[in-house]
Design an enzyme around this catalytic site. Structure first.
Site, PDB file in Angstrom:
ATOM      1  N   HIS A 266      -5.849  -3.582  -1.924  1.00  0.00           N
ATOM      2  CA  HIS A 266      -5.597  -2.519  -2.896  1.00  0.00           C
ATOM      3  C   HIS A 266      -5.632  -3.012  -4.342  1.00  0.00           C
ATOM      4  CE1 HIS A 266      -4.469   0.716  -0.057  1.00  0.00           C
ATOM      5  NE2 HIS A 266      -4.136  -0.296   0.721  1.00  0.00           N
TER       6      HIS A 266
ATOM      7  N   LYS B  99     -12.325   0.521  -0.088  1.00  0.00           N
ATOM      8  CA  LYS B  99     -11.567   1.071  -1.213  1.00  0.00           C
ATOM      9  C   LYS B  99     -12.434   1.024  -2.475  1.00  0.00           C
ATOM     10  CE  LYS B  99      -7.345  -0.004   1.230  1.00  0.00           C
ATOM     11  NZ  LYS B  99      -8.034  -0.349   2.500  1.00  0.00           N
TER      12      LYS B  99
ATOM     13  N   SER C 146       0.788  -1.229   0.000  1.00  0.00           N
ATOM     14  CA  SER C 146       0.000   0.000   0.000  1.00  0.00           C
ATOM     15  C   SER C 146       0.820   1.279   0.000  1.00  0.00           C
ATOM     16  CB  SER C 146      -0.944   0.007   1.203  1.00  0.00           C
ATOM     17  OG  SER C 146      -0.220  -0.092   2.415  1.00  0.00           O
TER      18      SER C 146
END
Length: 516
Positions: free
Chosen positions: A211, A242, A183
């Site tokens: 991610h 996310k 990340s």
């Protein structure tokens, strides 16, 4: 008599940062304008510090789904999944996610952090977990909460991983755990080699795709799909905060494993379940992710534009191949100054300092949404260039050539970009507490030397309110030696002074926490 609160009272970093106006955390967002712009302290700024990769948090369809769920089920489930906290929506989301991820079963959990804590439920006393040193803190804590032995391998160093695997008890149960996308620096794990080693040493594999889920792969299923290794990856984890525009997490894999975790993981059975609004938002986002692949394509185009835009100016964006675009600054105080200048110019980005990265490797982390406009992106680039030149992070004139990035588009198999010498040294912790030799100083221009001296003085000023007795003794002796040289040529004094400041702006004997 000591008090458990003593450490809290003596902690000065917060007060120093606030006093100098360089405190970048817990900024209050007063309004959101389509997710790509937010309002802070009455000012509208471009948001390039969010993990809202597909921009779905502002999508009317997602918001409408969340509102309808509240109208039907209320605001909370008021209990854990084990008892009264399971709604039909939870089960629908789990079925849909299992199908989307090509897994037998899926379990949704209240937060992404708690999802990784659930891993502890399958880690027994005779098991061994092999973990990348740059894995997310939630994985670190999930492993710590289990009873297994942990073996950490150097970041993406699979030769080191093999050494650890080869040295392990052959009959022990083994699990290799890694982030899919790391990340902070935006590079991918070397999943093909990890799978190869897992087969050789009879280990299981788990990826944290927080991610990459919704972002990478032809269908957006994350790193295992991107590398064509879904069948070889035993467990996959993802978050909803996310690309899924919600809050929560998912763990997917074989039915017996997921069912065991469902009944044994404390972060599941002793925590209130995901709220109706969160489930409904994740469901609608999943529907959009499956139906609109053009969002992923646009996001990767933006990632390429920003990486190359920064590099063309002379910035170093490191090894990233994703919409996580880190910009190397180096010095922690300069990083805070850069962040503050960005904020004042209308750009919201995130400073990343130790222990999230190695000392001397402070970054400005930017990340992008599929919904950013080209005009917004160009403004961000222009702002970075102006500030970068002013603070001496990039040269006054653009480099004549730069190395274009490779981006992790479907089918490419790209894992990382080539690291510059500076980036590799910073990532390895080799830029911490480095001084300048007189030979290096002699090759510097007056402007460069003045800049180094200014940065060093600022660093010392930053630390002045937090000096310990050891610091004072160290500085005292060095200061006296400089004073004795006061009659010598000004040029020599400047060299010695700059060298003193650069070497003593960091205390190599302090712990990492104290240095920062």
């Amino acid at each position: 008599m000591s008090d458990v609160f003593d450490k809290c009272r003596s902690w000065k970093d917060y007060r120093i940062a606030k006093a100098t106006g360089l405190y970048p955390y817990f900024r209050s967002i007063e309004a959101s304008h389509g997710a790509t712009e937010v309002e802070i302290e009455g000012r509208r700024v471009i948001m390039v510090g969010s993990n809202n990769y597909l921009g779905l948090s502002a999508d009317p369809r997602v918001k409408e789904a969340a509102i309808k769920a509240v109208e039907k089920f209320g605001t909370t489930c008021s209990g854990s999944r084990l008892l009264n906290g399971t709604l039909a929506l939870h089960e629908e989301l789990e079925v849909r996610l299992a199908r989307f991820l090509n897994r037998e079963s899926a379990l949704v959990i209240s937060t992404g952090f708690q999802t990784n804590l659930a891993l502890s439920s399958i880690l027994g006393r005779h098991d061994i977990v092999f973990s990348d040193r740059q894995n997310h803190a939630s994985l670190v804590d999930g492993i710590r909460l289990g009873f297994a032995t942990e073996r950490k391998f150097r970041h993406n160093d699979l030769d080191h991983l093999e050494q650890l695997l080869a040295a392990a008890e052959p009959d022990s149960a083994k699990l290799i755990v890694t982030d899919g996308v790391f990340s902070m620096e935006g590079d991918l794990c070397n999943l093909p080699r990890i799978v190869e080693l897992a087969k050789k040493y009879n280990a299981r594999v788990m990826t944290d795709d927080a991610h990459s889920m919704g972002v990478l792969g032809e269908k957006g299923r994350g790193v295992p799909e991107y590398f064509g290794l879904e069948a070889e990856t035993d467990l996959v984890m993802g978050t909803f905060s996310k690309s899924f525009a919600s809050l929560g997490g998912v763990l997917a894999g074989p039915f017996e494993v997921i069912n065991y975790i469902r009944h044994k993981a404390r972060s599941v059975i002793f925590s209130a379940s995901m709220t109706p609004a969160s489930i409904a938002a994740a469901l609608k986002s999943l529907e959009i992710i499956e139906a609109e692949p053009e969002r992923r394509a646009r996001l990767l185009d933006i990632a390429e534009k920003m990486h190359n835009g920064f590099r063309a100016m002379g910035f170093d964006t490191g090894v990233s191949v994703t919409p996580v675009v880190p910009v190397h600054i180096g010095d922690q105080v300069k990083c805070f100054r850069f962040w503050k200048a960005l904020h004042e110019a209308g750009v919201f980005a995130n400073p990343v300092i130790p222990p999230a990265v190695e000392a001397g490797h402070a970054l400005i982390r930017t990340s992008y949404m599929a919904t950013h406009t080209d005009a917004q992106l160009d403004r961000v680039l222009d702002t970075f260039e102006t500030i970068g030149r002013r603070l001496g992070v990039i040269p006054e004139t653009r480099p004549t050539v730069y190395e274009p990035v490779k981006i992790a588009r479907p089918g490419t198999g790209v894992r990382s970009n080539r690291a510059s010498e500076k980036w590799a040294a910073g990532s390895a912790g080799q830029l911490a507490a480095k001084g300048l030799t007189l030979e290096q100083l002699s090759r510097m221009s007056s402007r460069e030397m003045a800049g180094k001296l200014f940065d060093a003085v600022e660093q010392l000023t930053w630390r002045a309110a937090n000096l310990q007795p050891a610091d004072l003794r160290k500085l005292g002796g060095a200061s006296m030696r400089l004073w004795e040289k006061r009659g010598e040529l000004p040029g020599l004094l400047l060299e010695k002074g700059a060298n003193f400041f650069m070497r003593n702006g960091h205390d190599q004997n302090n712990s990492q926490a104290e240095r920062n």
